[in-house]
Design an enzyme around this catalytic site. Structure first.
Site, PDB file in Angstrom:
ATOM      1  N   LEU A 196       0.863  -1.177   0.000  1.00  0.00           N
ATOM      2  CA  LEU A 196       0.000   0.000   0.000  1.00  0.00           C
ATOM      3  C   LEU A 196       0.902   1.230   0.000  1.00  0.00           C
ATOM      4  O   LEU A 196       1.961   1.231   0.632  1.00  0.00           O
ATOM      5  CB  LEU A 196      -0.899   0.041   1.247  1.00  0.00           C
ATOM      6  CG  LEU A 196      -2.001  -1.026   1.372  1.00  0.00           C
ATOM      7  CD1 LEU A 196      -2.728  -0.874   2.709  1.00  0.00           C
ATOM      8  CD2 LEU A 196      -2.990  -0.953   0.220  1.00  0.00           C
ATOM      9  N   ASP A 197       0.471   2.287  -0.683  1.00  0.00           N
ATOM     10  CA  ASP A 197       1.220   3.548  -0.661  1.00  0.00           C
ATOM     11  C   ASP A 197       1.378   4.027   0.782  1.00  0.00           C
ATOM     12  O   ASP A 197       0.536   3.735   1.646  1.00  0.00           O
ATOM     13  CB  ASP A 197       0.483   4.633  -1.452  1.00  0.00           C
ATOM     14  CG  ASP A 197       0.414   4.331  -2.940  1.00  0.00           C
ATOM     15  OD1 ASP A 197       1.160   3.456  -3.402  1.00  0.00           O
ATOM     16  OD2 ASP A 197      -0.399   4.986  -3.626  1.00  0.00           O
ATOM     17  N   GLN A 198       2.419   4.794   1.038  1.00  0.00           N
ATOM     18  CA  GLN A 198       2.709   5.265   2.398  1.00  0.00           C
ATOM     19  C   GLN A 198       1.518   5.999   3.023  1.00  0.00           C
ATOM     20  O   GLN A 198       1.218   5.820   4.195  1.00  0.00           O
ATOM     21  CB  GLN A 198       3.937   6.181   2.387  1.00  0.00           C
ATOM     22  CG  GLN A 198       4.367   6.637   3.785  1.00  0.00           C
ATOM     23  CD  GLN A 198       5.709   7.346   3.783  1.00  0.00           C
ATOM     24  OE1 GLN A 198       6.395   7.379   2.775  1.00  0.00           O
ATOM     25  NE2 GLN A 198       6.082   7.925   4.911  1.00  0.00           N
TER      26      GLN A 198
END
Length: 304
Positions: free
Chosen positions: A140-142
């Site tokens: 998942l993106d940060q």
């Protein structure tokens, strides 16, 4: 203490009665060829406690015993530094996998040697008490919060990765986007590639573009914004963010793709994962509660 082997005791389901042991291992359980070869060659697959050739027809209710060793895997013990387990929120856990509620702002994994503070580092500390390690399945993106799957042994990693690739794992996101004139349901089908002008970003039809398909349903519209339920058919980097920016409805709080942010935080949340559990195929639906930054934004809209 690291595991020196991983053993599984599974039961043949009715649907596989009469099929060969090879079909059960490779097609039904989705073990890659090299693992099937390893356990067969070393006689580490047993049917009712007896070694059988791979063309042996199995019966419903037969007990299959599988044993894997570190030599079966290219990277049996990933080098993951343990960080504090205090922030780990477990949504689901069994012997093979764990679903974590990732905090917004935490990376999924470190980018530099010796770096800690990522979700996988915190999970490594949690799993240390079970003498096992977390294994990456997807990312998942940060700035994206919510449900993310990790393996707990190397044998289930290729199974879970294959399940994502062939869409047997269904991932549903919540996203607030700018604008309130979207159709109730829709699909965005635009190839996503690199962005030569900014390495951090992705671009529709950019270099090395790959097919990308995103489905959405409107949950509600309020004060010029829309809350969407989003399902990915493909899993490209920044896919949801790039797709909705491309159709003129960028995600609220997106620092890369939205110039008029209505929130200090990206409003993208991995809400649900619906997955078949390795070997048993039993479906498990895991839901990550709506996070505080979503609730704060809705309260702000209600007052506007």
């Amino acid at each position: 203490m690291k595991n020196q082997q991983w053993s599984f005791n599974e039961v043949v389901p009715e649907t596989m009665a009469g099929q060969s042991l090879k079909v059960l291992l490779s097609q039904y359980w989705q073990l890659p060829k090299h693992l099937v070869y390893s356990v067969r060659h070393a006689k580490r697959v047993l049917v009712n406690d007896r070694y059988q050739p791979v063309n042996f027809p199995v019966k419903a209710g037969d007990h299959i015993h599988l044993t894997f060793t570190p030599a079966d895997f290219a990277n049996p013990f990933p080098n993951v530094l343990a960080d504090s387990a205090a922030t780990v929120e477990i949504l689901y856990e069994d012997d093979n996998l764990v679903v974590v509620n990732k905090r917004r702002g935490d990376k999924t994994h470190p980018n530099q040697p010796g770096e800690v503070g990522a979700t996988i580092n915190h999970l490594a500390a949690y799993l240390a008490t079970e003498a096992t390690l977390p294994y990456m399945i997807h990312r998942l993106d940060q700035e994206t919060s919510g449900a993310i799957i990790f393996g707990k042994n190397p044998a289930v990693v290729p199974i879970l990765v294959a399940n994502i690739a062939n869409k047997q794992i269904r991932r549903t996101y919540l996203a607030w986007v700018s604008g309130s004139d979207l159709p109730d349901v829709g699909t965005v089908d635009l190839p996503i590639g690199l962005n030569p002008a900014d390495k951090r970003k992705r671009k529709i039809n950019g270099p090395q573009a790959a097919k990308a398909v995103t489905h959405y349903r409107v949950i509600k519209q309020q004060a010029g914004y829309t809350l969407l339920e989003v399902q990915l058919e493909t899993g490209r980097t920044h896919q949801i963010r790039v797709h909705f920016a491309a159709i003129g409805h960028p995600l609220v709080g997106d620092p890369l793709y939205n110039s008029s942010n209505g929130s200090p935080f990206l409003l993208l949340h991995s809400w649900k994962v619906d997955l078949p559990l390795p070997f048993t195929k039993e479906r498990q639906l895991v839901e990550a509660p709506v996070p505080k930054h979503f609730r704060d934004f809705e309260q702000k809209l209600a007052k506007s």
